[in-house]
Write a protein that holds these residues in place. Structure first.
Motif, PDB file in Angstrom:
ATOM      1  N   MET A 152       7.298  20.880  47.893  1.00 58.26           N
ATOM      2  CA  MET A 152       6.612  22.064  47.381  1.00 58.26           C
ATOM      3  C   MET A 152       7.524  22.987  46.579  1.00 58.26           C
ATOM      4  SD  MET A 152       3.411  22.052  48.057  1.00 58.26           S
ATOM      5  CE  MET A 152       3.018  23.775  47.832  1.00 58.26           C
ATOM      6  N   LYS A 153       8.809  22.717  46.553  1.00 57.31           N
ATOM      7  CA  LYS A 153       9.728  23.594  45.833  1.00 57.31           C
ATOM      8  C   LYS A 153       9.342  23.670  44.363  1.00 57.31           C
ATOM      9  CE  LYS A 153      14.652  24.549  45.172  1.00 57.31           C
ATOM     10  NZ  LYS A 153      14.491  25.942  45.635  1.00 57.31           N
ATOM     11  N   ASN A 154       9.177  24.892  43.870  1.00 56.07           N
ATOM     12  CA  ASN A 154       8.818  25.186  42.476  1.00 56.07           C
ATOM     13  C   ASN A 154       7.392  24.780  42.098  1.00 56.07           C
ATOM     14  OD1 ASN A 154      11.303  26.396  41.800  1.00 56.07           O
ATOM     15  ND2 ASN A 154      12.226  24.376  41.510  1.00 56.07           N
ATOM     16  N   LYS A 155       6.614  24.278  43.049  1.00 56.59           N
ATOM     17  CA  LYS A 155       5.217  23.979  42.752  1.00 56.59           C
ATOM     18  C   LYS A 155       4.448  25.290  42.581  1.00 56.59           C
ATOM     19  CE  LYS A 155       5.228  19.430  43.203  1.00 56.59           C
ATOM     20  NZ  LYS A 155       4.882  18.521  42.089  1.00 56.59           N
ATOM     21  N   VAL A 156       3.499  25.305  41.649  1.00 57.20           N
ATOM     22  CA  VAL A 156       2.713  26.503  41.373  1.00 57.20           C
ATOM     23  C   VAL A 156       1.333  26.355  42.017  1.00 57.20           C
ATOM     24  CG1 VAL A 156       1.712  27.970  39.591  1.00 57.20           C
ATOM     25  CG2 VAL A 156       3.941  26.869  39.205  1.00 57.20           C
ATOM     26  N   VAL A 157       1.014  27.289  42.906  1.00 55.90           N
ATOM     27  CA  VAL A 157      -0.241  27.238  43.653  1.00 55.90           C
ATOM     28  C   VAL A 157      -1.099  28.446  43.287  1.00 55.90           C
ATOM     29  CG1 VAL A 157      -1.284  27.120  45.943  1.00 55.90           C
ATOM     30  CG2 VAL A 157       0.952  26.052  45.542  1.00 55.90           C
ATOM     31  N   PHE A 158      -2.289  28.185  42.800  1.00 51.59           N
ATOM     32  CA  PHE A 158      -3.250  29.207  42.394  1.00 51.59           C
ATOM     33  C   PHE A 158      -4.265  29.363  43.521  1.00 51.59           C
ATOM     34  CE2 PHE A 158      -7.147  30.691  40.459  1.00 51.59           C
ATOM     35  CZ  PHE A 158      -6.783  31.520  39.410  1.00 51.59           C
ATOM     36  N   VAL A 159      -4.405  30.579  44.059  1.00 58.72           N
ATOM     37  CA  VAL A 159      -5.260  30.793  45.234  1.00 58.72           C
ATOM     38  C   VAL A 159      -6.311  31.864  44.955  1.00 58.72           C
ATOM     39  CG1 VAL A 159      -5.303  31.268  47.714  1.00 58.72           C
ATOM     40  CG2 VAL A 159      -3.223  30.315  46.681  1.00 58.72           C
ATOM     41  N   THR A 160      -7.592  31.510  45.090  1.00 56.94           N
ATOM     42  CA  THR A 160      -8.640  32.529  44.995  1.00 56.94           C
ATOM     43  C   THR A 160      -8.807  33.178  46.368  1.00 56.94           C
ATOM     44  OG1 THR A 160     -10.505  31.059  45.549  1.00 56.94           O
ATOM     45  CG2 THR A 160      -9.824  31.173  43.226  1.00 56.94           C
ATOM     46  N   GLY A 161      -9.237  34.443  46.366  1.00 57.94           N
ATOM     47  CA  GLY A 161      -9.304  35.172  47.628  1.00 57.94           C
ATOM     48  C   GLY A 161      -7.935  35.255  48.271  1.00 57.94           C
ATOM     49  N   GLY A 162      -6.920  35.417  47.428  1.00 56.14           N
ATOM     50  CA  GLY A 162      -5.545  35.282  47.891  1.00 56.14           C
ATOM     51  C   GLY A 162      -4.867  36.554  48.328  1.00 56.14           C
ATOM     52  N   ALA A 163      -5.615  37.660  48.408  1.00 59.91           N
ATOM     53  CA  ALA A 163      -4.973  38.938  48.729  1.00 59.91           C
ATOM     54  C   ALA A 163      -5.088  39.320  50.195  1.00 59.91           C
ATOM     55  CB  ALA A 163      -5.558  40.050  47.866  1.00 59.91           C
ATOM     56  N   ARG A 164      -5.829  38.542  50.970  1.00 57.05           N
ATOM     57  CA  ARG A 164      -5.912  38.819  52.398  1.00 57.05           C
ATOM     58  C   ARG A 164      -6.341  37.559  53.142  1.00 57.05           C
ATOM     59  NH1 ARG A 164     -11.217  42.113  54.383  1.00 57.05           N
ATOM     60  NH2 ARG A 164     -12.799  40.587  53.801  1.00 57.05           N
ATOM     61  N   GLY A 165      -6.289  37.626  54.459  1.00 57.82           N
ATOM     62  CA  GLY A 165      -6.754  36.521  55.289  1.00 57.82           C
ATOM     63  C   GLY A 165      -5.993  35.232  55.058  1.00 57.82           C
ATOM     64  N   LEU A 166      -6.722  34.119  55.092  1.00 57.09           N
ATOM     65  CA  LEU A 166      -6.098  32.805  54.948  1.00 57.09           C
ATOM     66  C   LEU A 166      -5.416  32.646  53.596  1.00 57.09           C
ATOM     67  CD1 LEU A 166      -8.882  30.514  56.494  1.00 57.09           C
ATOM     68  CD2 LEU A 166      -6.837  31.424  57.615  1.00 57.09           C
ATOM     69  N   GLY A 167      -6.034  33.188  52.539  1.00 56.57           N
ATOM     70  CA  GLY A 167      -5.445  33.057  51.206  1.00 56.57           C
ATOM     71  C   GLY A 167      -4.105  33.747  51.093  1.00 56.57           C
ATOM     72  N   ALA A 168      -4.021  34.959  51.639  1.00 56.52           N
ATOM     73  CA  ALA A 168      -2.757  35.702  51.604  1.00 56.52           C
ATOM     74  C   ALA A 168      -1.695  35.003  52.438  1.00 56.52           C
ATOM     75  CB  ALA A 168      -2.972  37.127  52.100  1.00 56.52           C
ATOM     76  N   GLY A 169      -2.086  34.507  53.595  1.00 59.73           N
ATOM     77  CA  GLY A 169      -1.141  33.800  54.452  1.00 59.73           C
ATOM     78  C   GLY A 169      -0.620  32.532  53.813  1.00 59.73           C
ATOM     79  N   GLU A 199      -3.407  33.068  32.500  1.00 58.37           N
ATOM     80  CA  GLU A 199      -2.310  33.981  32.804  1.00 58.37           C
ATOM     81  C   GLU A 199      -1.307  33.321  33.754  1.00 58.37           C
ATOM     82  OE1 GLU A 199      -1.613  38.370  34.874  1.00 58.37           O
ATOM     83  OE2 GLU A 199      -3.554  37.896  33.953  1.00 58.37           O
ATOM     84  N   CYS A 200      -1.816  32.572  34.721  1.00 62.80           N
ATOM     85  CA  CYS A 200      -0.939  31.863  35.657  1.00 62.80           C
ATOM     86  C   CYS A 200      -0.047  30.868  34.915  1.00 62.80           C
ATOM     87  CB  CYS A 200      -1.782  31.132  36.708  1.00 62.80           C
ATOM     88  SG  CYS A 200      -0.815  30.159  37.897  1.00 62.80           S
ATOM     89  N   LYS A 201      -0.645  30.113  33.998  1.00 65.62           N
ATOM     90  CA  LYS A 201       0.163  29.133  33.261  1.00 65.62           C
ATOM     91  C   LYS A 201       1.185  29.824  32.365  1.00 65.62           C
ATOM     92  CE  LYS A 201       0.146  25.100  30.315  1.00 65.62           C
ATOM     93  NZ  LYS A 201      -0.627  24.093  29.549  1.00 65.62           N
ATOM     94  N   GLU A 202       0.777  30.929  31.757  1.00 66.64           N
ATOM     95  CA  GLU A 202       1.715  31.660  30.908  1.00 66.64           C
ATOM     96  C   GLU A 202       2.896  32.176  31.726  1.00 66.64           C
ATOM     97  OE1 GLU A 202       1.787  35.473  27.817  1.00 66.64           O
ATOM     98  OE2 GLU A 202      -0.093  34.779  28.698  1.00 66.64           O
ATOM     99  N   ARG A 203       2.602  32.603  32.959  1.00 67.25           N
ATOM    100  CA  ARG A 203       3.655  33.165  33.810  1.00 67.25           C
ATOM    101  C   ARG A 203       4.572  32.087  34.377  1.00 67.25           C
ATOM    102  NH1 ARG A 203       4.499  37.739  37.138  1.00 67.25           N
ATOM    103  NH2 ARG A 203       6.549  37.450  38.061  1.00 67.25           N
ATOM    104  N   PHE A 204       3.980  30.997  34.881  1.00 66.36           N
ATOM    105  CA  PHE A 204       4.768  29.996  35.595  1.00 66.36           C
ATOM    106  C   PHE A 204       4.893  28.641  34.879  1.00 66.36           C
ATOM    107  CE2 PHE A 204       3.246  32.543  39.396  1.00 66.36           C
ATOM    108  CZ  PHE A 204       4.474  33.154  39.607  1.00 66.36           C
ATOM    109  N   GLY A 205       4.152  28.473  33.768  1.00 69.20           N
ATOM    110  CA  GLY A 205       4.296  27.259  32.966  1.00 69.20           C
ATOM    111  C   GLY A 205       3.417  26.099  33.340  1.00 69.20           C
ATOM    112  N   ARG A 206       2.739  26.179  34.480  1.00 69.51           N
ATOM    113  CA  ARG A 206       1.915  25.049  34.932  1.00 69.51           C
ATOM    114  C   ARG A 206       1.101  25.495  36.142  1.00 69.51           C
ATOM    115  NH1 ARG A 206       5.269  20.541  35.812  1.00 69.51           N
ATOM    116  NH2 ARG A 206       4.162  19.781  37.629  1.00 69.51           N
ATOM    117  N   ILE A 207       0.142  24.673  36.530  1.00 72.72           N
ATOM    118  CA  ILE A 207      -0.576  24.854  37.794  1.00 72.72           C
ATOM    119  C   ILE A 207      -0.615  23.500  38.488  1.00 72.72           C
ATOM    120  CG2 ILE A 207      -2.721  25.515  38.943  1.00 72.72           C
ATOM    121  CD1 ILE A 207      -3.401  27.300  36.586  1.00 72.72           C
TER     122      ILE A 207
END
Length: 273
Positions: free
Chosen positions: A1-18, A71-79
Motif C-alpha cells: 500500500m505504500k504510495n498507493k492513492v485511495v479515494f474515499v467517499t464519506g471520508g470525513a467521519r466514521g468508517l471512511g475517516a478511519g 482534483e485527486c489525480k492532479e494532486r497525487f498523479g493517479r488513483i
C-alpha cells in the motif's frame, strides 16, 4: 500500500475517516470527499502532511465526483483505489415512513455508489486498480424499520457483482464489504440501538476499528467479499437459509418490543397536528 492513492467517499467521519487514517499511517495517500466541507478540512488538519487531501462533494451529483477525482489525480498523479463508502441511515416502518426519507436513502446509498463507480472507471482503468463498495449485513438479513436501508444495501451488492464482471477485462478488481452493525456516529444519531442494543453473538454490534481493519485488508488483498466480523459469513453468503432463524433470534432479543414502541411513536407523530 505504500504510495498507493485511495479515494474515499464519506471520508470525513466514521468508517471512511478511519480507513483514510489507516491508509496514511501505512505510507499511502488518501483523498477524502464528504458533503460536510468543514469535516473534510478537520480530517486534513488531524492527519496533516502531504499524504492527505480532500474536498467537499455530493455523491448524488455526478459532476461533483468527476471534479473531485480530477482534483485527486492532479494532486497525487493517479488513483489506485476507490472506496464507495458514503451512505446514510434512517429508520421507519414501511407503513409510516416519509417517502422523502425513502428517496433520500436511495439517492445517497444507491445513486451515490452508481455515480462513484461511473466517475472512477477511467482512473482505475489507468492503474488496473481496485474498487471497494460498502454494503452491509442488512443486504442479507432484513430487519424491521430498515426497509429503505436494507433495499439500498442489497442494490449496492448487486452493483458490485455486476461491476466486477464488467470491469474484469480492464484489470479492475471489485470488492463488496458487508459489516455487521457498527458503533459509528451514524448508528447513534438515529438511535438504532433501540432495535439492536440487546443483540449478542453474530448480531452484536462491533467497534469501527474492527471493520476498518477488514476494509484495509480487503484493499491490500483486492478481495471480492469482505465480511466483518467473519462470524457473520454464513448469514451473508447463504442468507435465505437463515432468514427464519434470524427473525426468531431478533424477536427473542427484544426487537418485537422495540418495533411496537417505534410504530406507536410513529403513529402518534402522524396523528399529532
Amino acid at each position: 500500500m505504500k504510495n498507493k492513492v485511495v479515494f474515499v467517499t464519506g471520508g470525513a467521519r466514521g468508517l471512511g475517516a478511519g480507513l483514510a487514517a489507516r491508509v496514511v499511517s501505512n505510507g499511502g495517500k488518501a483523498f477524502v470527499v464528504d458533503l460536510n466541507a468543514e469535516a473534510v478540512f478537520e480530517q486534513g488538519e488531524l492527519l496533516g502532511g502531504d499524504s492527505i487531501a480532500g474536498c467537499q462533494a455530493n455523491v448524488c451529483k455526478p459532476a461533483d465526483l468527476e471534479l473531485a477525482m480530477a482534483e485527486c489525480k492532479e494532486r497525487f498523479g493517479r488513483i489506485d483505489v476507490i472506496v464507495a463508502n458514503a451512505g446514510i441511515l434512517k429508520m421507519g416502518s414501511i407503513e409510516h415512513m416519509n417517502p422523502a426519507d425513502f428517496d433520500a436513502v436511495m439517492q445517497v446509498n444507491v445513486h451515490g455508489v452508481f455515480n462513484t463507480i461511473r466517475a472512477g472507471i477511467p482512473y482505475l482503468r489507468e492503474t488496473r486498480g481496485y474498487l471497494q463498495i460498502i454494503s452491509s449485513l442488512a443486504a442479507a438479513i432484513h430487519t424491521p424499520l430498515m426497509g429503505h436501508y436494507a433495499a439500498s444495501k442489497a442494490a449496492v451488492e448487486a452493483l458490485a457483482d455486476v461491476a466486477r464482471q464488467e470491469l474484469a477485462s480492464d484489470g479492475i478488481d471489485v470488492g463488496c464489504v458487508h459489516p455487521t452493525f457498527t458503533n459509528t456516529a451514524m448508528i447513534q444519531e438515529v438511535n438504532a440501538g433501540v432495535l439492536w442494543g440487546g443483540h449478542k453473538g453474530a448480531f452484536g454490534a462491533v467497534e469501527p476499528e474492527q471493520v476498518i481493519a477488514s476494509m484495509y485488508r480487503g484493499i491490500e488483498k483486492r478481495q471480492r467479499k469482505i465480511i466483518a466480523p467473519k462470524t457473520i459469513a454464513p448469514l451473508v453468503l447463504a442468507p435465505g437459509l437463515f432468514h427464519r432463524v434470524a427473525e426468531g433470534l431478533s424477536r427473542l432479543q427484544g426487537s418485537e418490543k422495540a418495533l411496537k414502541k417505534f410504530k406507536a411513536d410513529e403513529q402518534e407523530s402522524v396523528i399529532r397536528p
